[in-house]
Design a protein around this motif. Sequence first.
Motif, PDB file in Angstrom:
ATOM      1  N   THR A   1       0.795  -1.226   0.000  1.00 11.46           N
ATOM      2  CA  THR A   1       0.000   0.000   0.000  1.00 11.46           C
ATOM      3  C   THR A   1       0.826   1.274   0.000  1.00 11.46           C
ATOM      4  OG1 THR A   1      -0.151  -0.041   2.408  1.00 11.46           O
ATOM      5  CG2 THR A   1      -1.940  -1.070   1.179  1.00 11.46           C
ATOM      6  N   TYR A   2       2.067   1.215   0.481  1.00 12.62           N
ATOM      7  CA  TYR A   2       2.848   2.454   0.558  1.00 12.62           C
ATOM      8  C   TYR A   2       4.235   2.332  -0.050  1.00 12.62           C
ATOM      9  CZ  TYR A   2       5.247   6.550   2.310  1.00 12.62           C
ATOM     10  OH  TYR A   2       5.973   7.704   2.389  1.00 12.62           O
ATOM     11  N   LEU A   3       4.997   1.324   0.371  1.00 10.56           N
ATOM     12  CA  LEU A   3       6.384   1.233  -0.066  1.00 10.56           C
ATOM     13  C   LEU A   3       6.493   1.116  -1.577  1.00 10.56           C
ATOM     14  CD1 LEU A   3       9.307   1.146   0.852  1.00 10.56           C
ATOM     15  CD2 LEU A   3       9.105  -1.326   1.118  1.00 10.56           C
ATOM     16  N   SER A   4       5.550   0.404  -2.207  1.00  8.07           N
ATOM     17  CA  SER A   4       5.607   0.256  -3.660  1.00  8.07           C
ATOM     18  C   SER A   4       5.453   1.592  -4.363  1.00  8.07           C
ATOM     19  CB  SER A   4       4.516  -0.706  -4.135  1.00  8.07           C
ATOM     20  OG  SER A   4       3.233  -0.204  -3.807  1.00  8.07           O
ATOM     21  N   LYS A   5       4.718   2.529  -3.743  1.00  2.19           N
ATOM     22  CA  LYS A   5       4.561   3.857  -4.340  1.00  2.19           C
ATOM     23  C   LYS A   5       5.859   4.650  -4.267  1.00  2.19           C
ATOM     24  CE  LYS A   5      -0.338   4.295  -3.179  1.00  2.19           C
ATOM     25  NZ  LYS A   5      -1.340   5.106  -2.446  1.00  2.19           N
ATOM     26  N   VAL A   6       6.588   4.492  -3.172  1.00  5.67           N
ATOM     27  CA  VAL A   6       7.801   5.271  -2.980  1.00  5.67           C
ATOM     28  C   VAL A   6       8.883   4.878  -3.978  1.00  5.67           C
ATOM     29  CG1 VAL A   6       9.593   5.891  -1.302  1.00  5.67           C
ATOM     30  CG2 VAL A   6       7.241   5.584  -0.560  1.00  5.67           C
ATOM     31  N   THR A   7       8.858   3.638  -4.465  1.00  3.49           N
ATOM     32  CA  THR A   7       9.865   3.215  -5.436  1.00  3.49           C
ATOM     33  C   THR A   7       9.671   3.883  -6.785  1.00  3.49           C
ATOM     34  OG1 THR A   7       8.569   1.305  -6.164  1.00  3.49           O
ATOM     35  CG2 THR A   7      10.090   0.977  -4.317  1.00  3.49           C
ATOM     36  N   ARG A   8       8.531   4.562  -6.966  1.00  2.86           N
ATOM     37  CA  ARG A   8       8.280   5.293  -8.204  1.00  2.86           C
ATOM     38  C   ARG A   8       7.940   6.728  -7.830  1.00  2.86           C
ATOM     39  NH1 ARG A   8       5.590   0.551  -8.528  1.00  2.86           N
ATOM     40  NH2 ARG A   8       3.592   1.512  -8.086  1.00  2.86           N
ATOM     41  N   VAL A   9       8.971   7.471  -7.421  1.00  2.00           N
ATOM     42  CA  VAL A   9       8.774   8.795  -6.846  1.00  2.00           C
ATOM     43  C   VAL A   9       8.031   9.728  -7.787  1.00  2.00           C
ATOM     44  CG1 VAL A   9      10.001  10.868  -6.067  1.00  2.00           C
ATOM     45  CG2 VAL A   9      10.731   8.611  -5.301  1.00  2.00           C
ATOM     46  N   ARG A  10       8.244   9.593  -9.087  1.00  5.08           N
ATOM     47  CA  ARG A  10       7.610  10.512 -10.022  1.00  5.08           C
ATOM     48  C   ARG A  10       6.091  10.362 -10.026  1.00  5.08           C
ATOM     49  NH1 ARG A  10      11.230  13.106 -13.307  1.00  5.08           N
ATOM     50  NH2 ARG A  10      13.306  12.203 -13.425  1.00  5.08           N
ATOM     51  N   GLU A  11       5.573   9.284  -9.478  1.00  2.51           N
ATOM     52  CA  GLU A  11       4.131   9.099  -9.427  1.00  2.51           C
ATOM     53  C   GLU A  11       3.511   9.812  -8.237  1.00  2.51           C
ATOM     54  OE1 GLU A  11       3.124   5.020  -9.603  1.00  2.51           O
ATOM     55  OE2 GLU A  11       4.128   4.673 -11.506  1.00  2.51           O
ATOM     56  N   ILE A  12       4.323  10.303  -7.296  1.00  2.00           N
ATOM     57  CA  ILE A  12       3.814  11.026  -6.140  1.00  2.00           C
ATOM     58  C   ILE A  12       3.840  12.510  -6.468  1.00  2.00           C
ATOM     59  CG2 ILE A  12       4.115  11.512  -3.695  1.00  2.00           C
ATOM     60  CD1 ILE A  12       5.497   8.852  -3.410  1.00  2.00           C
ATOM     61  N   ASP A  13       2.685  13.135  -6.488  1.00  2.00           N
ATOM     62  CA  ASP A  13       2.578  14.526  -6.907  1.00  2.00           C
ATOM     63  C   ASP A  13       3.104  15.458  -5.825  1.00  2.00           C
ATOM     64  OD1 ASP A  13       1.912  16.828  -8.255  1.00  2.00           O
ATOM     65  OD2 ASP A  13      -0.165  16.817  -7.560  1.00  2.00           O
ATOM     66  N   GLY A  14       4.209  16.125  -6.118  1.00  2.00           N
ATOM     67  CA  GLY A  14       4.726  17.118  -5.196  1.00  2.00           C
ATOM     68  C   GLY A  14       5.355  16.526  -3.958  1.00  2.00           C
ATOM     69  N   LEU A  15       6.545  15.954  -4.092  1.00  2.00           N
ATOM     70  CA  LEU A  15       7.270  15.417  -2.943  1.00  2.00           C
ATOM     71  C   LEU A  15       8.461  16.322  -2.669  1.00  2.00           C
ATOM     72  CD1 LEU A  15       7.387  12.962  -0.975  1.00  2.00           C
ATOM     73  CD2 LEU A  15       9.024  11.952  -2.557  1.00  2.00           C
ATOM     74  N   PHE A  16       8.630  16.711  -1.404  1.00  2.00           N
ATOM     75  CA  PHE A  16       9.689  17.638  -1.023  1.00  2.00           C
ATOM     76  C   PHE A  16      10.500  17.059   0.131  1.00  2.00           C
ATOM     77  CE2 PHE A  16       5.949  19.869  -2.596  1.00  2.00           C
ATOM     78  CZ  PHE A  16       6.478  20.595  -3.655  1.00  2.00           C
ATOM     79  N   THR A  17      11.576  17.760   0.492  1.00  2.00           N
ATOM     80  CA  THR A  17      12.461  17.263   1.548  1.00  2.00           C
ATOM     81  C   THR A  17      12.546  18.182   2.756  1.00  2.00           C
ATOM     82  OG1 THR A  17      14.472  18.363   0.737  1.00  2.00           O
ATOM     83  CG2 THR A  17      13.897  16.246  -0.259  1.00  2.00           C
ATOM     84  N   GLY A  18      12.022  19.396   2.642  1.00  2.00           N
ATOM     85  CA  GLY A  18      12.129  20.340   3.750  1.00  2.00           C
ATOM     86  C   GLY A  18      13.462  21.054   3.805  1.00  2.00           C
ATOM     87  N   ILE A  19      14.250  20.963   2.724  1.00  2.00           N
ATOM     88  CA  ILE A  19      15.510  21.702   2.626  1.00  2.00           C
ATOM     89  C   ILE A  19      15.266  22.914   1.729  1.00  2.00           C
ATOM     90  CG2 ILE A  19      17.937  21.620   1.983  1.00  2.00           C
ATOM     91  CD1 ILE A  19      17.170  19.784   4.320  1.00  2.00           C
ATOM     92  N   VAL A  20      15.208  24.085   2.327  1.00  2.00           N
ATOM     93  CA  VAL A  20      14.872  25.309   1.587  1.00  2.00           C
ATOM     94  C   VAL A  20      15.985  25.643   0.599  1.00  2.00           C
ATOM     95  CG1 VAL A  20      14.429  27.788   1.808  1.00  2.00           C
ATOM     96  CG2 VAL A  20      13.457  26.180   3.473  1.00  2.00           C
ATOM     97  N   GLU A  21      15.601  25.867  -0.659  1.00  2.00           N
ATOM     98  CA  GLU A  21      16.577  26.178  -1.699  1.00  2.00           C
ATOM     99  C   GLU A  21      16.821  27.677  -1.847  1.00  2.00           C
ATOM    100  OE1 GLU A  21      16.637  23.571  -5.366  1.00  2.00           O
ATOM    101  OE2 GLU A  21      14.513  23.502  -4.831  1.00  2.00           O
ATOM    102  N   GLU A  22      15.790  28.445  -1.584  1.00  2.00           N
ATOM    103  CA  GLU A  22      15.895  29.877  -1.866  1.00  2.00           C
ATOM    104  C   GLU A  22      14.830  30.636  -1.083  1.00  2.00           C
ATOM    105  OE1 GLU A  22      15.679  32.932  -5.729  1.00  2.00           O
ATOM    106  OE2 GLU A  22      15.055  30.839  -5.940  1.00  2.00           O
ATOM    107  N   LEU A  23      15.124  31.892  -0.794  1.00  5.74           N
ATOM    108  CA  LEU A  23      14.132  32.792  -0.217  1.00  5.74           C
ATOM    109  C   LEU A  23      13.540  33.637  -1.339  1.00  5.74           C
ATOM    110  CD1 LEU A  23      16.020  33.945   3.001  1.00  5.74           C
ATOM    111  CD2 LEU A  23      14.111  32.338   2.848  1.00  5.74           C
ATOM    112  N   GLY A  24      12.226  33.572  -1.488  1.00  3.33           N
ATOM    113  CA  GLY A  24      11.544  34.374  -2.490  1.00  3.33           C
ATOM    114  C   GLY A  24      10.882  35.579  -1.846  1.00  3.33           C
ATOM    115  N   THR A  25      10.622  36.599  -2.651  1.00  2.00           N
ATOM    116  CA  THR A  25       9.993  37.824  -2.161  1.00  2.00           C
ATOM    117  C   THR A  25       8.653  38.022  -2.858  1.00  2.00           C
ATOM    118  OG1 THR A  25      12.166  38.834  -1.827  1.00  2.00           O
ATOM    119  CG2 THR A  25      10.267  40.310  -1.851  1.00  2.00           C
ATOM    120  N   VAL A  26       7.620  38.281  -2.078  1.00  7.39           N
ATOM    121  CA  VAL A  26       6.291  38.489  -2.653  1.00  7.39           C
ATOM    122  C   VAL A  26       6.272  39.790  -3.446  1.00  7.39           C
ATOM    123  CG1 VAL A  26       3.852  38.891  -2.143  1.00  7.39           C
ATOM    124  CG2 VAL A  26       5.140  37.179  -0.839  1.00  7.39           C
ATOM    125  N   VAL A  27       5.867  39.682  -4.706  1.00  8.68           N
ATOM    126  CA  VAL A  27       5.733  40.846  -5.581  1.00  8.68           C
ATOM    127  C   VAL A  27       4.313  41.385  -5.519  1.00  8.68           C
ATOM    128  CG1 VAL A  27       5.857  41.657  -7.974  1.00  8.68           C
ATOM    129  CG2 VAL A  27       7.556  40.023  -7.117  1.00  8.68           C
TER     130      VAL A  27
END
Length: 239
Positions: free
Chosen positions: A34-60
Amino acid sequence: MAETPHLLCKVRGLGLFLKQHVWSGSEYNRWETTYLSKVTRVREIDGLFTGIVEELGTVVSFNDSRLSIESHRVIEDLSLGDSISVNGACLTAISITPKTFTVELSPETLRRTNFSSVKKGTILNLERALAANARLGGHIVQGHIDACGQISSERPEGDSIIRNIRAPKRLMRYVIEKGFVAIDGISLTVVKKFSSSFTISVIPYTFENTNMKWRQPKDLVNLEVDILGKYVESLFGGR
């Protein structure tokens, strides 16, 4: 489809620990299907992140439900329809210019998050979705905000800052000491847990490279608890 070894290592490790100490063999097999098989195909999970901030953006600009953000790094390979984490919320790029991108916030996102306090000039944490062959430097973050928490207090500890985060009681069951929590999209470790709050330690690097630098007591922050705890609870009926 390519696998993500670092992600699989963490997920399989949790499953094997539960198999040894909690689950029967059949329960572990159910976890795999139910879960582990999904993780082996990461591209099938919509919007997966790691919590490592890449950049600070500024609201325009922020008009109604459309939020435009100035960016330099994450916009380099951003395409229309791509998922991007903005202060921890998984949002979709609906417009892109050479220096900005625009996302649209649903009523549910506005209800669950701190975007109601966003205005022109607000600094936001940005992270692109996890590539299939990337390292998982933080933890599994979906970008689905559970609720807002509030910074209730802070104090220095060495070079770091200890912040106490007040959270809805319904989320505290998923918070464990030394476990993960995402705050405004930042992967952080829980230092101590209390009945309706928990503490985190913000090291100097995190303070300087995320919007933690601008956060103050009484500010609202976006919270996402560790998804693995939710899966375990769902699989076994919250027992």
